[in-house]
Write a protein that holds these residues in place. Structure first.
Motif, short mmCIF file in Angstrom:
data_model
loop_
_atom_site.label_atom_id
_atom_site.label_comp_id
_atom_site.label_asym_id
_atom_site.label_seq_id
_atom_site.Cartn_x
_atom_site.Cartn_y
_atom_site.Cartn_z
N SER A 21 0.83 -1.20 0.00
CA SER A 21 0.00 0.00 0.00
C SER A 21 0.87 1.26 0.00
O SER A 21 2.07 1.22 0.26
N ALA A 22 0.22 2.41 -0.27
CA ALA A 22 0.92 3.69 -0.20
C ALA A 22 1.44 3.95 1.22
O ALA A 22 2.50 4.55 1.40
N GLU A 23 0.69 3.48 2.22
CA GLU A 23 1.14 3.63 3.61
C GLU A 23 2.40 2.82 3.87
O GLU A 23 3.31 3.27 4.56
N ASP A 24 2.44 1.60 3.30
CA ASP A 24 3.64 0.78 3.45
C ASP A 24 4.86 1.48 2.86
O ASP A 24 5.96 1.46 3.43
N ILE A 25 4.66 2.10 1.69
CA ILE A 25 5.77 2.80 1.03
C ILE A 25 6.21 3.99 1.86
O ILE A 25 7.41 4.23 2.06
N ALA A 26 5.24 4.76 2.38
CA ALA A 26 5.57 5.95 3.17
C ALA A 26 6.31 5.58 4.45
O ALA A 26 7.17 6.33 4.92
N ASN A 27 5.99 4.42 5.04
CA ASN A 27 6.63 4.00 6.28
C ASN A 27 7.98 3.33 6.07
O ASN A 27 8.66 2.99 7.03
N SER A 28 8.33 3.09 4.81
CA SER A 28 9.62 2.45 4.51
C SER A 28 10.69 3.51 4.31
O SER A 28 10.42 4.71 4.31
N ASP A 35 13.72 0.37 -4.74
CA ASP A 35 13.95 0.13 -3.31
C ASP A 35 12.76 -0.61 -2.69
O ASP A 35 12.93 -1.47 -1.83
N VAL A 36 11.55 -0.25 -3.09
CA VAL A 36 10.35 -0.90 -2.56
C VAL A 36 10.34 -2.38 -2.93
O VAL A 36 10.08 -3.25 -2.08
N LEU A 37 10.66 -2.68 -4.18
CA LEU A 37 10.60 -4.06 -4.65
C LEU A 37 11.70 -4.93 -4.05
O LEU A 37 11.53 -6.14 -3.92
N LYS A 38 12.83 -4.31 -3.66
CA LYS A 38 13.93 -5.08 -3.09
C LYS A 38 13.55 -5.80 -1.80
O LYS A 38 14.14 -6.81 -1.45
N THR A 39 12.56 -5.29 -1.09
CA THR A 39 12.20 -5.84 0.21
C THR A 39 11.25 -7.03 0.10
O THR A 39 10.89 -7.62 1.12
N GLN A 40 10.82 -7.38 -1.11
CA GLN A 40 9.79 -8.39 -1.27
C GLN A 40 10.38 -9.77 -1.53
O GLN A 40 11.32 -9.93 -2.31
N ALA A 41 9.82 -10.78 -0.86
CA ALA A 41 10.26 -12.16 -1.05
C ALA A 41 9.96 -12.60 -2.48
O ALA A 41 8.93 -12.26 -3.05
N LEU A 95 7.35 7.96 -6.73
CA LEU A 95 6.82 7.20 -5.59
C LEU A 95 5.54 7.83 -5.04
O LEU A 95 4.62 7.12 -4.62
N ALA A 96 5.48 9.15 -5.05
CA ALA A 96 4.33 9.84 -4.48
C ALA A 96 3.05 9.61 -5.27
O ALA A 96 1.96 9.87 -4.77
#
Length: 445
Positions: A21-28, A35-41, A95-96
């Motif tokens: 979610s957008a909230e997940d991105i904002a909290n990362s 960078d967002v995709l790097k954290t995914q299994a 990202l925004a």
């Protein structure tokens, strides 16, 4: 999760799906989409330009260097993978502007055709109907790094507006490794009853300095040095899309253009233009669902490559690629707890390549036509304790892109047969009472 651009409940989907979610991105701590995709299994991200995210490649399913050609990237359900090896430019998506990211693990060739061999990543942008937001940020970092981001989403009566802008530049860690990127994403839509009609615009520019490779002695001597002083690359992209969405019908008409220039050993230039038309029908028969789709894509790619030195070479190519596909998918309810999903796609791809040797004026041509078929069968079952188990078998395909068949230096053309694959997947997904969701997926390609 609009895998077919019709809203679907993630808990009933017979695949392994992750939603960010957008909230997940904002909290990362993510600075860009890569960078967002790097954290995914299950995802392996190779990032060449750090905080810009430019030229990043995503691999799902363990394809290695070919991962970018076997993972499909979508923006609001529209393909971002082009008919060349450049792949998706993640730096061009602010990202925004992102509302959520949907990652579908496993073959989705029936739904999307080319590139969806090992999985699909669908990026959904913000819409004013989803909630009004406004924000801006200024970032300053080392190596003269500067970034400005701003976004706004709002709704008035039955109209929704959204706009996001991102600009970033840096000198880079190494000599001759600076970059300068600008991206903009905007959307206007009008909602009426259960219809949503609108248009989207995406545009970006990018300038990259290319520092060249370092061998081990050079690296140990000075890791920041450059082996190239003039090598650079530029890219400009834009997309204009009109869309209509409802519970039973959706369609998109889009035109996109990409211009690239690079100085790497020689000078290359490429212009890619793509037009697409993708209507979809969603039919309900009691508890059963049938979706029928037509995908039409017309692409032209003009390239030119000039190399000097002792062995000069100058070549220009003109490629036309037409792809027309039809597919149907159906969900058949087997009682209250089990569902059988069936899908079938047939796609016809016509390819015409022409090369002109600019030094001798010699012209060589080649053409090909392939009719490809993909299918998907999955069976899922819900248990009373909250788990959903599923098994899938599928056939996939991927047609080669121009860079795999045309040599920039010699101008030679070598047509390749399409890649085909067989898939089997077994998985389970369980949502616990405390909100924890876990999934386990075993697959063989």
């Amino acid at each position: 999760v609009p895998a077919t651009l019709f809203t679907t409940n993630i808990d009933t989907a017979p695949v392994n799906i992750t939603v960010i979610s957008a909230e997940d991105i904002a909290n990362s701590s993510a600075q860009n989409l890569a960078d967002v995709l790097k954290t995914q299994a299950g995802l392996q991200v190779t990032d060449l330009f750090g905080i810009s995210g430019s030229k990043a490649k995503v691999d799902m399913g363990g394809f290695g260097q070919a991962g970018g050609q076997n993972t499909l990237i979508l923006l609001n359900g529209r393909r971002l993978n082009d008919v060349d090896l450049q792949g998706t430019n993640f730096a061009a998506i602010p990202l925004a502007s992102i509302s959520q990211i949907e990652i579908v693990h496993g073959s989705s060739t029936v739904l999307y055709g080319d590139n969806a061999v090992s999985g699909v990543i669908n990026i959904v942008t913000k819409n004013g109907f989803d909630g009004e937001t406004m924000g801006a940020s200024q970032t300053t970092g080392s190596f003269l790094t500067q970034r400005l981001s701003a976004n706004v989403s709002l709704a008035r009566d039955n109209n929704a507006y959204s706009l996001a802008v991102d600009k970033m530049k840096s000198n880079g860690y190494r000599d001759n490794s600076g970059f300068n990127t600008t991206s903009i994403a905007g959307e206007y839509s009008r909602g009426q009853s259960n219809w949503n009609i609108g248009t989207r615009l995406n545009a970006s520019t990018e300038k990259l300095e290319l520092p060249g490779a370092l061998n081990e002695p050079l690296f140990n001597d000075n890791a920041r040095q450059s082996t190239a002083s003039i090598e650079q690359a530029e890219e400009r992209r834009y997309t204009v899309e009109g869309f209509v969405l409802s519970d039973n019908f959706s369609a998109e008409l889009a035109v996109r253009d990409k211009h690239q220039e690079a100085s790497i050993f020689g000078d290359t230039e490429a212009d890619l233009r793509t037009a697409s038309w993708t209507p979809r029908m969603n039919l309900q028969f009691g508890t059963h669902t049938l979706i029928a789709v037509i995908d039409t894509y017309l692409s032209t790619l003009d390239t030119q490559a000039i190399f000097g030195g002792m062995f000069p070479a100058e070549n220009a190519s003109d490629t036309k690629r037409t792809s027309v596909a039809g597919y149907v998918t159906g969900n058949i309810a087997l009682g209250k707890t089990s569902t059988l999903n069936l899908g079938l796609r047939q796609q016809k791809i016509d390819l015409d390549i022409e090369n002109t040797n600019l030094l001798s004026s010699a012209v060589t041509t080649d053409d090909d036509s392939d009719t490809l078929t993909a299918w998907d069968i999955s069976l899922s079952h819900d248990h009373k304790y909250g788990a959903r188990n599923y098994v899938r078998i599928a056939k996939s395909f991927r047609s080669p892109v121009l860079d795999e068949m045309w040599n920039y230096y010699s101008g030679s053309i070598a047509l390749l047969k399409p890649q085909t694959g067989r898939h089997i997947e077994i998985g389970t997904r369980h949502r616990l009472n405390n909100g924890l969701l876990y999934s386990v997926d075993l697959f063989r390609i």
